[in-house]
Write a protein that holds these residues in place. Structure first.
Motif, PDB file in Angstrom:
ATOM      1  N   LEU A  37      32.073  82.867 -28.683  1.00  0.00           N
ATOM      2  CA  LEU A  37      31.201  82.036 -27.839  1.00  0.00           C
ATOM      3  C   LEU A  37      30.170  81.327 -28.700  1.00  0.00           C
ATOM      4  N   ASP A  38      29.914  80.063 -28.389  1.00  0.00           N
ATOM      5  CA  ASP A  38      28.831  79.313 -29.030  1.00  0.00           C
ATOM      6  C   ASP A  38      27.797  78.948 -27.984  1.00  0.00           C
ATOM      7  N   VAL A  39      26.536  79.051 -28.354  1.00  0.00           N
ATOM      8  CA  VAL A  39      25.458  78.546 -27.515  1.00  0.00           C
ATOM      9  C   VAL A  39      24.720  77.504 -28.348  1.00  0.00           C
ATOM     10  N   PHE A  47      26.285  82.203 -17.772  1.00  0.00           N
ATOM     11  CA  PHE A  47      27.351  83.126 -18.143  1.00  0.00           C
ATOM     12  C   PHE A  47      27.770  83.877 -16.886  1.00  0.00           C
ATOM     13  N   VAL A  48      29.019  83.650 -16.464  1.00  0.00           N
ATOM     14  CA  VAL A  48      29.494  84.232 -15.206  1.00  0.00           C
ATOM     15  C   VAL A  48      30.678  85.163 -15.449  1.00  0.00           C
ATOM     16  N   GLY A  49      31.037  85.885 -14.427  1.00  0.00           N
ATOM     17  CA  GLY A  49      32.173  86.795 -14.515  1.00  0.00           C
ATOM     18  C   GLY A  49      32.017  87.862 -13.457  1.00  0.00           C
ATOM     19  N   ALA A  50      33.135  88.465 -13.049  1.00  0.00           N
ATOM     20  CA  ALA A  50      33.076  89.479 -12.000  1.00  0.00           C
ATOM     21  C   ALA A  50      32.204  90.651 -12.447  1.00  0.00           C
ATOM     22  N   SER A  51      31.672  91.369 -11.479  1.00  0.00           N
ATOM     23  CA  SER A  51      30.841  92.525 -11.759  1.00  0.00           C
ATOM     24  C   SER A  51      31.613  93.536 -12.610  1.00  0.00           C
ATOM     25  N   GLY A  52      30.969  94.060 -13.621  1.00  0.00           N
ATOM     26  CA  GLY A  52      31.588  95.080 -14.455  1.00  0.00           C
ATOM     27  C   GLY A  52      32.452  94.540 -15.584  1.00  0.00           C
ATOM     28  N   GLN A  53      32.525  93.222 -15.727  1.00  0.00           N
ATOM     29  CA  GLN A  53      33.349  92.638 -16.789  1.00  0.00           C
ATOM     30  C   GLN A  53      32.698  92.729 -18.165  1.00  0.00           C
ATOM     31  N   GLY A  54      31.366  92.867 -18.179  1.00  0.00           N
ATOM     32  CA  GLY A  54      30.710  93.018 -19.481  1.00  0.00           C
ATOM     33  C   GLY A  54      29.705  91.936 -19.828  1.00  0.00           C
ATOM     34  N   LYS A  55      29.158  91.278 -18.807  1.00  0.00           N
ATOM     35  CA  LYS A  55      28.160  90.235 -19.078  1.00  0.00           C
ATOM     36  C   LYS A  55      26.891  90.842 -19.686  1.00  0.00           C
ATOM     37  N   LEU A 227      33.525  84.932 -18.163  1.00  0.00           N
ATOM     38  CA  LEU A 227      34.072  86.109 -18.822  1.00  0.00           C
ATOM     39  C   LEU A 227      35.119  86.766 -17.936  1.00  0.00           C
ATOM     40  N   GLY A 228      36.243  87.137 -18.533  1.00  0.00           N
ATOM     41  CA  GLY A 228      37.256  87.880 -17.799  1.00  0.00           C
ATOM     42  C   GLY A 228      38.179  88.573 -18.779  1.00  0.00           C
ATOM     43  N   ASP A 229      38.545  89.799 -18.483  1.00  0.00           N
ATOM     44  CA  ASP A 229      39.420  90.572 -19.349  1.00  0.00           C
ATOM     45  C   ASP A 229      38.948  90.575 -20.811  1.00  0.00           C
ATOM     46  N   GLY A 230      37.645  90.682 -20.978  1.00  0.00           N
ATOM     47  CA  GLY A 230      37.094  90.871 -22.328  1.00  0.00           C
ATOM     48  C   GLY A 230      36.997  89.623 -23.176  1.00  0.00           C
ATOM     49  N   LYS A 231      37.342  88.470 -22.570  1.00  0.00           N
ATOM     50  CA  LYS A 231      37.293  87.210 -23.334  1.00  0.00           C
ATOM     51  C   LYS A 231      36.686  86.100 -22.484  1.00  0.00           C
ATOM     52  N   ILE A 232      36.487  84.942 -23.127  1.00  0.00           N
ATOM     53  CA  ILE A 232      36.012  83.781 -22.378  1.00  0.00           C
ATOM     54  C   ILE A 232      37.222  83.110 -21.729  1.00  0.00           C
ATOM     55  N   LEU A 233      37.199  83.050 -20.390  1.00  0.00           N
ATOM     56  CA  LEU A 233      38.320  82.450 -19.652  1.00  0.00           C
ATOM     57  C   LEU A 233      38.257  80.931 -19.704  1.00  0.00           C
ATOM     58  N   ALA A 234      37.042  80.411 -19.647  1.00  0.00           N
ATOM     59  CA  ALA A 234      36.852  78.957 -19.641  1.00  0.00           C
ATOM     60  C   ALA A 234      35.400  78.701 -19.981  1.00  0.00           C
ATOM     61  N   GLU A 235      35.119  77.562 -20.613  1.00  0.00           N
ATOM     62  CA  GLU A 235      33.734  77.193 -20.860  1.00  0.00           C
ATOM     63  C   GLU A 235      33.605  75.686 -20.891  1.00  0.00           C
ATOM     64  N   GLY A 236      32.436  75.201 -20.508  1.00  0.00           N
ATOM     65  CA  GLY A 236      32.189  73.765 -20.498  1.00  0.00           C
ATOM     66  C   GLY A 236      31.266  73.403 -19.359  1.00  0.00           C
ATOM     67  N   PRO A 237      31.087  72.108 -19.129  1.00  0.00           N
ATOM     68  CA  PRO A 237      30.297  71.682 -17.973  1.00  0.00           C
ATOM     69  C   PRO A 237      30.976  72.159 -16.690  1.00  0.00           C
ATOM     70  N   ILE A 238      30.242  72.189 -15.613  1.00  0.00           N
ATOM     71  CA  ILE A 238      30.768  72.781 -14.381  1.00  0.00           C
ATOM     72  C   ILE A 238      32.095  72.139 -13.948  1.00  0.00           C
ATOM     73  N   SER A 244      39.519  74.558 -13.414  1.00  0.00           N
ATOM     74  CA  SER A 244      40.351  75.635 -13.946  1.00  0.00           C
ATOM     75  C   SER A 244      41.263  76.199 -12.853  1.00  0.00           C
ATOM     76  N   ASP A 245      42.482  76.574 -13.241  1.00  0.00           N
ATOM     77  CA  ASP A 245      43.331  77.183 -12.212  1.00  0.00           C
ATOM     78  C   ASP A 245      43.419  78.704 -12.358  1.00  0.00           C
TER      79      ASP A 245
END
Ligand SMILES: Nc1ncnc2c1ncn2[C@@H]1O[C@H](COP(=O)(O)OP(=O)(O)OP(=O)(O)O)[C@@H](O)[C@H]1O
Ligand SMILES: [Mg+2]
Length: 266
Positions: A37-39, A47-55, A227-238, A244-245
Motif C-alpha cells: 500500500l502507498d499513501v 481504508f475499508v474492509g469487512a469487520s475483522g479483516q485486519g484494518k 482490504l480483503g483476504d489479507g491484501k488490497i482488493l482495490a484502490e483508487g478514487p471512489i 469493481s466487480d
C-alpha cells in the motif's frame, strides 16, 4: 493545493507511507498476507474492509504496535526496521493517532490528555503547555470550558474531538484515524468529517482513515483502499471502487445502505 476530486497523478506524488509485502499473524492465523500500500503526501486515504479483516491490525503494524512476520514499512522515507531508538522517537513525533478504542485517559481532564504527548516529547513551561493545549482544543471545535472536564463528562462527539486534539498535540505530518465517526449520529459524523477535511487542508496533513462510513468515503476521501483476504482488493478514487466487480465491494458500495449514502451526498 490539490483539487479533492482531481488529485495530481499518483506518479508525480510523494509516497509518505510505503508498505510492501507485509505479513502479520497471530498464532496459527495469518491476517495480512503480503499486503502492499502507498499513501501519498497530502491525501486523505480511506481504508475499508469487512469487520475483522485486519484494518486496525494494519494501522497498528504501521505504528509498530504489532509485530510483522515479513515485509517492509517506510514512513517519511525511513524504513522503520532501520531506525535507532532516537530516530524512532523523532518519527513518532511526526504522526498522531486516534485509536478505535480507548480514546482518552479517563482520570485526566481534556487539557491534561492533550498535554500527555507534549510532556513526553517537549520540554515546555506549564504556561506554554496550557496555551498550546487550549489552542488544540479550540482547533477541534471544542469550547474552552471543555478543557477542564473529564472524559466521563463529555458526549461521544466531544470525546472524539478531544482525542483528535491530543492526536494533533505535536503538530504531526500524518494523522491515523481508526473509525473516527463510529458511534456518532449522522450529523455529528458529518461535522467531524468536515473538521478532518478542514484540518487536512489548513495543516497540510496526510490522513490515513479506517472507516465504515460511506458518507466519509464520498465526501472527504481522495482515495480509498479496500482490504480483503489479507491484501488490497482495490484502490483508487471512489469511481474505481464503485466500478469493481469484487463481490464484497459490490455489496458494500451498491447495497441498500450505499444507495442512501449516495443520495445523501449527491
Ligand atoms: N493482538 C491480537 N491477538 C490476536 N488476534 C488479534 C489481535 N489483534 C487483532 N487480532 C485479530 O485479527 C483480526 C483482525 O482484527 P482487526 O481489529 O484488525 O479487524 P478490523 O478490520 O479493524 O475490524 P473492525 O472493522 O471490526 O474494527 C481479528 O480476527 C482479530 O481478532
Ligand atoms: Mg478495527
Amino acid at each position: 493545493m490539490l483539487d479533492r476530486h482531481h488529485p495530481a497523478s499518483p506518479k508525480d506524488r510523494e509516497v509518505i507511507i510505503r508498505v510492501r509485502g507485509i505479513e502479520v499473524g497471530f498464532g496459527e492465523r495469518t491476517i495480512l498476507k503480503g499486503l502492499d500500500l502507498d499513501v501519498y503526501r497530502g491525501e486523505i486515504l480511506g481504508f475499508v474492509g469487512a469487520s475483522g479483516q485486519g484494518k486496525s491490525v494494519l494501522t497498528r503494524a504501521i505504528l509498530g504496535l504489532v509485530p510483522k512476520r515479513a515485509g517492509t514499512i517506510e514512513v517519511l522515507g525511513r524504513n522503520l526496521d532501520e531506525l535507532s531508538l532516537s530516530e524512532r522517537r523523532d518519527l513518532e513525533r511526526r504522526w498522531g493517532v486516534l485509536f478505535q478504542q480507548g480514546a482518552l485517559f479517563s482520570a485526566l481532564t481534556v487539557k491534561q490528555n492533550v498535554q500527555v504527548p507534549m510532556r513526553e516529547y517537549l520540554d515546555l513551561s506549564e504556561k506554554l503547555l496550557d496555551e498550546m493545549a487550549m489552542l488544540k482544543i479550540e482547533m477541534v471545535g471544542l469550547k474552552p470550558d471543555a478543557a477542564d472536564k473529564l472524559p466521563s463528562e463529555l458526549s461521544g462527539g466531544m470525546i472524539k474531538r478531544a482525542a483528535l486534539a491530543r492526536a494533533l498535540a505535536l503538530d504531526p505530518d500524518i494523522l491515523f484515524l481508526d473509525e473516527p465517526t463510529s458511534g456518532l449520529d449522522p450529523i455529528g459524523a458529518g461535522e467531524f468529517d468536515e473538521l478532518i477535511a478542514t484540518l487536512q487542508r489548513t495543516l497540510g496533513l496526510t490522513v490515513f482513515m479506517v472507516t465504515h462510513d460511506l458518507d466519509s468515503l464520498y465526501t472527504v476521501c481522495d482515495r480509498i483502499a479496500a482490504l480483503g483476504d489479507g491484501k488490497i482488493l482495490a484502490e483508487g478514487p471512489i469511481e474505481v471502487l464503485l466500478a469493481s466487480d469484487h463481490p464484497w465491494l459490490r455489496s458494500y458500495f451498491h447495497g441498500k445502505r450505499a444507495r442512501a449514502a449516495m443520495a445523501g451526498s449527491a
